[in-house]
Design an enzyme around this catalytic site. Structure first.
Site, PDB file in Angstrom:
ATOM      1  N   ASP A 164      35.974  65.720  44.243  1.00 55.76           N
ATOM      2  CA  ASP A 164      36.316  64.757  43.172  1.00 55.76           C
ATOM      3  C   ASP A 164      37.723  65.096  42.697  1.00 55.76           C
ATOM      4  OD1 ASP A 164      36.179  62.981  40.755  1.00 55.76           O
ATOM      5  OD2 ASP A 164      34.052  62.926  41.252  1.00 55.76           O
ATOM      6  N   ASN A 167      32.206  57.825  48.601  1.00 56.99           N
ATOM      7  CA  ASN A 167      31.597  57.233  47.402  1.00 56.99           C
ATOM      8  C   ASN A 167      32.592  57.037  46.263  1.00 56.99           C
ATOM      9  OD1 ASN A 167      29.328  56.892  45.233  1.00 56.99           O
ATOM     10  ND2 ASN A 167      30.512  58.674  44.584  1.00 56.99           N
ATOM     11  N   LEU A 199      42.557  37.393  37.450  1.00 58.62           N
ATOM     12  CA  LEU A 199      43.702  37.411  38.361  1.00 58.62           C
ATOM     13  C   LEU A 199      44.999  37.002  37.659  1.00 58.62           C
ATOM     14  CD1 LEU A 199      44.673  37.915  41.246  1.00 58.62           C
ATOM     15  CD2 LEU A 199      44.139  35.532  41.765  1.00 58.62           C
ATOM     16  N   ASN A 240      33.082  38.602  42.048  1.00 59.10           N
ATOM     17  CA  ASN A 240      32.737  38.757  40.636  1.00 59.10           C
ATOM     18  C   ASN A 240      33.943  38.410  39.789  1.00 59.10           C
ATOM     19  OD1 ASN A 240      30.817  39.313  38.731  1.00 59.10           O
ATOM     20  ND2 ASN A 240      31.145  41.531  38.760  1.00 59.10           N
ATOM     21  N   TYR A 283      38.605  44.546  42.933  1.00 58.76           N
ATOM     22  CA  TYR A 283      37.413  45.306  43.328  1.00 58.76           C
ATOM     23  C   TYR A 283      36.658  44.592  44.456  1.00 58.76           C
ATOM     24  CZ  TYR A 283      33.075  48.001  42.517  1.00 58.76           C
ATOM     25  OH  TYR A 283      31.965  48.798  42.649  1.00 58.76           O
TER      26      TYR A 283
END
Ligand code: NAD
Length: 456
Positions: free
Chosen positions: A247, A297, A306, A356, A362
């Site tokens: 991480d 992950n 946008l 979405n 994303y």
């Protein structure tokens, strides 16, 4: 293992005695309590009914009838022990070669619907349509998908339906299919619903122990300090792997906590750093002589419509979620650090399938991850390495806890299972892909979303 994020108070309330009574009276949704894996408990809550007359019926009988498999196999539903509480219902539909024979589906499954217990598993086994030469058989086999997805929407009490397509070139289908069956016919697939999994023609060796299939394997999990990544680290370690938890350096104590919990190693690593892949390759080559499993992950969201999107939001999301997973694998392969028989597992999202609002960055990155799986499956197959993705839906984590309450509530309820998933549901799916016995499973994207209406 518990959820690392929020608690679904509504579900808790309606599962209580008074809550259930009130919800029933006023017609509120009553999310079922899903049966999840616990060591020592049987894979299913009741016996498995097997039917059909295709090319895989004997291999299926062998897998499910093996006394060591833990399944109790029955081949008719006309009464006797367990007749009113089936744990699983499996149809070998590979014998269906034309549309008129699709009636086998309702003839077989229909009578079972009233005799299944909590979290029952319905499974249709077919032949991969795009690999079938006969047009009539191709059409009939393709039709199985619509049946399975519709059945998923009708099931209650936490039951799920899945479709497994087995390559027509699979000699017996026995060994390549087993890890998939053991996953979908178990409590480990609690939040996986109405999915289509393709199993190719390869044979696979069964692990020495199905309880510890990753014994002796080395796994890297990025973004392992918290959330889904921390639980993936736990589940891979439970299955026997040595886990390197990676991480960002700022994750500090949380990363060490994950590594300590799983008896693994903490590796501070920003996956977007130019030398991330070479650093990782050096680490695994020096300490372990290589790595068997890499789970990409680590992921971020930087939501904005946008019209208001800026370069930093766009670039950081594409950088962490899409460019880094590709580059890490490229660097590991180039350094000869990713071992033969290994597996790459990427984390996509249903936002990469449905899109979405506020997430063009994303959604782009997560759809790109699906492209990565498609494009790399044949390339990595030459090195006997698989690549698959999980696409989580609404999972109870810090990420989803940040969603405003009303939207969060909708996110939870608009799935067939009427609730959010737990991090462990994603982790169990990752562990299934990582299992060396899943060597015939590559190029798949499995949604862990309780059959969310988003992107269905
Ligand atoms: P999270 O924010 O709780 O955890 C993500 C982890 O990734 C953090 O520990 C973070 O420090 C780490 N990370 C971020 N950038 C990094 C970098 N450059 N290098 C190394 N590590 C980095 O998120 P989560 O909910 O656990 O999500 C995990 C994955 O699942 C992400 O890829 C996310 O997009 C995906 N996902 C989550 C959900 C959900 O409902 N939570 C749904 C769909 C997909």
């Amino acid at each position: 293992m518990s959820a690392t994020g929020t608690t679904d108070l509504y579900s808790t309330f309606v599962s209580s005695g008074p809550g259930s009574f009130i919800a029933g009276k006023v017609g509120l949704p009553q999310p079922p309590v899903l049966r999840r894996y616990k060591a020592g408990e049987p894979a299913l809550a009741g016996p498995v009914l097997l039917g059909g007359n295709g090319r895989l019926i004997e291999p299926l009988r062998e897998i499910l009838g093996d006394p060591d498999s833990g399944y109790e196999l029955i081949t008719n539903n006309t009464g006797g022990r367990g007749a009113d509480k089936l744990g699983g219902v499996v149809l070998d539909a590979t014998g269906i070669t034309q549309s008129s024979e699709l009636s086998q589906l309702f003839e077989f499954f229909g009578p079972t619907l009233r005799s299944t217990g909590n979290s029952a598993r319905f499974v249709v086994i077919g032949t991969t349509p795009e690999l079938i030469k006969n047009p009539n058989e191709h059409i009939a086999q393709r039709a199985l998908e619509g049946f399975t997805r519709s059945l998923g929407k009708e099931l209650r009490k936490g039951a799920t339906a899945q479709l497994v397509y087995v390559s027509p070139d699979a000699k017996t289908g026995l060994s390549g299919l087993e890890s998939t069956l053991r996953f979908i016919l178990s409590a480990k697939s609690a939040f996986v619903d109405a999915q289509v999994i393709r199993v190719d023609e390869k044979d696979a060796a069964a692990p020495a122990s199905w309880d510890k299939p990753l014994q002796g394997k080395v796994a890297v999990v990025t973004g392992a300090a918290r959330g889904i990544g921390a639980t993936i680290a736990e589940v891979l370690a439970r299955d026997g792997a040595h886990v390197i938890a990676a991480d960002i350096p700022a994750a500090g104590d949380a990363l060490s906590a994950t590594a300590n919990k799983v008896g693994g190693t903490a590796l501070p690593l920003d996956v977007t750093a130019a030398d991330a892949g070479t650093k990782l390759a050096e680490h695994v080559l020096e300490r372990h002589g290589g790595v068997d499993i890499i789970v990409n992950n680590a992921g971020i969201t930087r939501d904005k419509l946008l019209a208001n999107m800026d370069d930093a939001r766009w670039s950081s999301v594409i950088g962490v979620n899409l460019i880094a997973p590709q580059k890490l694998v490229d660097d590991l392969v180039e350094a000869g650090a990713l071992r033969e028989g290994g597996s790459v597992i990427d984390v996509s999202s249903i936002a990469g399938i449905a899109g979405n609002r506020g997430q063009t960055n994303y959604g782009t990155s997560k759809a790109g991850v699906i492209g990565l799986v498609d494009a790399y499956a044949p390339i990595l197959a030459e090195k006997k390495i698989t690549i698959n993705a999980v696409a989580p839906g609404f999972i109870e984590t810090a990420m989803t806890a940040a969603i405003p309450l009303a939207t969060r509530e909708v996110g939870r309820r608009i799935s067939s299972l009427q609730q959010g998933g737990q991090t462990v549901d994603v982790a169990e799916t990752v562990a299934y892909f990582a299992n060396p016995a899943s060597s015939a499973v590559t190029g798949n994207v499995v949604r862990v979303c309780g059959q969310s209406m988003l992107g269905a």
